[in-house]
Write a protein that holds these residues in place. Structure first.
Motif, short mmCIF file in Angstrom:
data_model
loop_
_atom_site.label_atom_id
_atom_site.label_comp_id
_atom_site.label_asym_id
_atom_site.label_seq_id
_atom_site.Cartn_x
_atom_site.Cartn_y
_atom_site.Cartn_z
N GLU A 1 1.75 2.36 -14.62
CA GLU A 1 0.62 1.46 -14.43
C GLU A 1 -0.73 2.11 -14.68
N LYS B 1 -5.93 -2.30 -4.53
CA LYS B 1 -5.69 -0.97 -5.09
C LYS B 1 -5.99 -0.91 -6.59
N MET C 1 0.82 -1.21 0.00
CA MET C 1 0.00 0.00 0.00
C MET C 1 0.86 1.27 0.00
N LEU D 1 -10.58 -4.04 -1.03
CA LEU D 1 -9.54 -3.08 -0.65
C LEU D 1 -8.41 -3.06 -1.67
N ASP E 1 -14.85 -9.32 0.10
CA ASP E 1 -14.42 -8.30 1.06
C ASP E 1 -12.93 -8.05 0.91
N VAL F 1 -8.86 -1.46 -7.72
CA VAL F 1 -10.26 -1.07 -7.81
C VAL F 1 -10.34 0.31 -8.47
N VAL F 2 -11.26 0.50 -9.39
CA VAL F 2 -11.49 1.82 -9.97
C VAL F 2 -12.94 2.22 -9.72
N ASP F 3 -13.10 3.32 -8.98
CA ASP F 3 -14.43 3.85 -8.68
C ASP F 3 -15.37 2.79 -8.10
N GLY F 4 -14.84 2.01 -7.17
CA GLY F 4 -15.70 1.08 -6.45
C GLY F 4 -15.98 -0.23 -7.16
#
Lengths: 359, 359
Positions: B236, B322, B153, B320, B316, B324-327
């Protein structure tokens, strides 16, 4: 409002300078990847400006995550940095979330460094609320934190998307911090801009009295000087080192007295006078120049005498300075007002004599 | 020895692949700004290779500062990072000191991140001693550490000056870790290089038996594939995401089981089979392709079944991630062997069915 473009190729960004910019969502929105920001600020600035900025953004449909940190240089460390990371992770912030630094240099450096390193880099915007951060730390992409063994030892070069310098926020700035900011303003004149130095000699009283036109001009001209230097030398291999006039001595003062006891600008002012004394001993600066420098620092409400630490303590403190090259300390010295150079070609006895002044 | 040039403009660097490169001071010296290095390694690798590398460098007049860290993914954190900073500051290392990472991916990521952030950036050299780090983490400039709330992260994109992949070091690598490295080798075939996948099907037994010619070719071809992707997309934003085939599922596995319980490559292999199942459900991958994938992973000594965590737990854990784009979760999926795409355009029911396999 005046706008200055910092030219760094694909990392170029604008600096807007004017009054009441915290109300201008139209300046911020074009720079957001999505309508979510995390505003990083501190316990001093939050009661003054956080609600105003949040309302501006929320009225434009932007979700705001506030992150309020303790205030002070002593909190510019990895523990405080982790508070930012923790909040971003708890809110599951992604690479499209923009961080906004709302505060002085400490907030800007911490937030910029968090932006540089969270998920290997997210966008950020600087909204500096002190004169020092408006003319110095918000321009040029230096970000970072302190380490127990030295100031700014950990960090990254990372450029913001945008800087908003809102002059209205200076009305809540303590006079002592305004003066500290003026130290860096004066520095630009000393290192490379004699006409600006002369303008400052003529207008220092207006600046101290917070005249808006004078402030806008001084901030613009300072940012312009810094932006020119940074654009030529983004990663501090050459000319950018000139911006450290007074800083090698100044960091020694800050380090010895404990971070935050002397303000950064105060240490720079006193450090600049030590550098000037060394320049004088090398025959590069006249007594008259030194008198002008002393007068302008005094007019700005700044100290011109460094604390008595002893020659050996000064040398030891400067030995850890990151501007050391191959074990030899390099200084920024002046050749008259408005001209400066980085050199390790100075007389060691002269340095001893200069430090003895402060011993 | 074979050499591959990673093309990244002013940040271009060479990767040398061959046997007994730890003895080759001539490959390292041209990249040093001054004759001082800090070698960062761990308690497992130090007894095997630290003395050899130190002697090579010292014989060439280079001063060596050894920094020996505890071994394991669980130490890829800010506490261990601070051990590097502390050692560098105690030795008063300057911007001209080069950091050398001697070890696997954890050492490479930690050292690279320390190099990216110490004094806002110092040069570093990667000497990866595991197959995984030779074909993956030493190419492309990703550096960083884990956070209690997620893997990798915190970090930076930061390129090395040079990578030395010494095949001789693989003889001391546990068989399980060799297999984990092969998971990433196979990945390059799956995402973009069908001829390489076919070569791997024919030569997997030689690779597992540590045949040097086969290893050199597999490492070169893997680095070449990764370097091509990275050169097109250093930060990236697009194609580079293809390198994450199997990683979204794989990170969930690593995260749930505790870092280090499943090796990264093992989690990627099992995760790739989950991604393949989802691709199959979308009609993009045939049963025959899946059988070939299963066979090659098994031949490489890798797991092909993900642990039973339950559908909800998987979702779940991936929320989290990273990437992920816009949920919305994006996956790397395959369209046959040798072709892949990043997409969020998959059927949610298909994803549930895929995860139910592992539930």
């Amino acid at each position: 409002m005046q706008t200055l473009q910092v030219e760094l190729g694909e990392r170029a960004y604008p600096i807007h300078i004017g009054s009441h910019l915290l109300a201008r969502a139209d300046l911020i929105l074009p720079h957001l990847k999505r309508k979510q920001v995390a505003i990083v600020t501190n316990t001093t600035v939050a009661p003054l400006y956080l609600e105003q900025l949040s309302q501006t953004l929320q009225a434009a449909g932007v979700a705001v995550i506030p992150i309020i940190l303790p205030d002070g240089e002593q909190y510019k460390n990895s523990d405080t940095l982790n508070l930012i990371y923790d909040a971003l992770l708890q809110h599951r912030c992604e690479r499209s979330t923009t961080l906004i630094a709302l505060g002085g240099g400490v907030i800007g450096d911490l937030t910029g460094y968090a932006a540089a390193t969270y998920l290997r880099g997210v966008p950020f915007i600087q909204i500096p609320t002190t004169l020092l951060s408006q003319v110095d730390s918000s321009v040029g992409g230096k970000t970072g934190i302190n380490h127990p063994l030295g100031k700014n030892m950990i960090g990254a070069f990372y450029q913001p998307q945008l800087v908003l310098a809102d002059i209205a926020t200076l009305h809540t700035l303590p006079a002592r911090e305004l003066s500290a900011g003026l130290a860096e303003v004066i520095k630009y004149g000393l290192i490379r801009d004699l006409p600006f130095f002369e303008w400052l000699e003529a207008h220092m009283a207006e600046l101290v009295a917070l005249d808006e036109d004078a402030l806008r001009y001084a901030i613009y001209r300072s940012c312009e000087n810094k932006a020119e230097v940074v654009a030529k030398d983004e990663r501090e291999s050459g000319e950018r080192a000139l911006l450290n006039l007074g800083h090698t001595f100044g960091h020694a003062v800050e380090n010895a007295m404990g971070y935050g006891v002397w303000l950064h600008g105060e240490a720079v002012a006193a450090g600049t006078m030590l550098a000037a004394d060394l320049s004088r001993r090398m025959g590069w600066l006249s007594d008259a120049d030194i008198a002008r420098m002393r007068a302008i620092f005094v007019a700005a409400g700044l100290p011109v005498e460094a604390p008595a630490l002893g020659v050996e303590r000064y040398l030891d403190l400067m030995g850890l300075d990151k501007k050391v090259v191959d074990g030899k300390i390099r200084f920024v010295l002046q050749q008259g007002i408005g001209k400066s150079l980085v050199t390790s070609d100075y007389d060691k006895a002269a340095l001893q004599a200069t430090l003895a002044l402060a011993a």
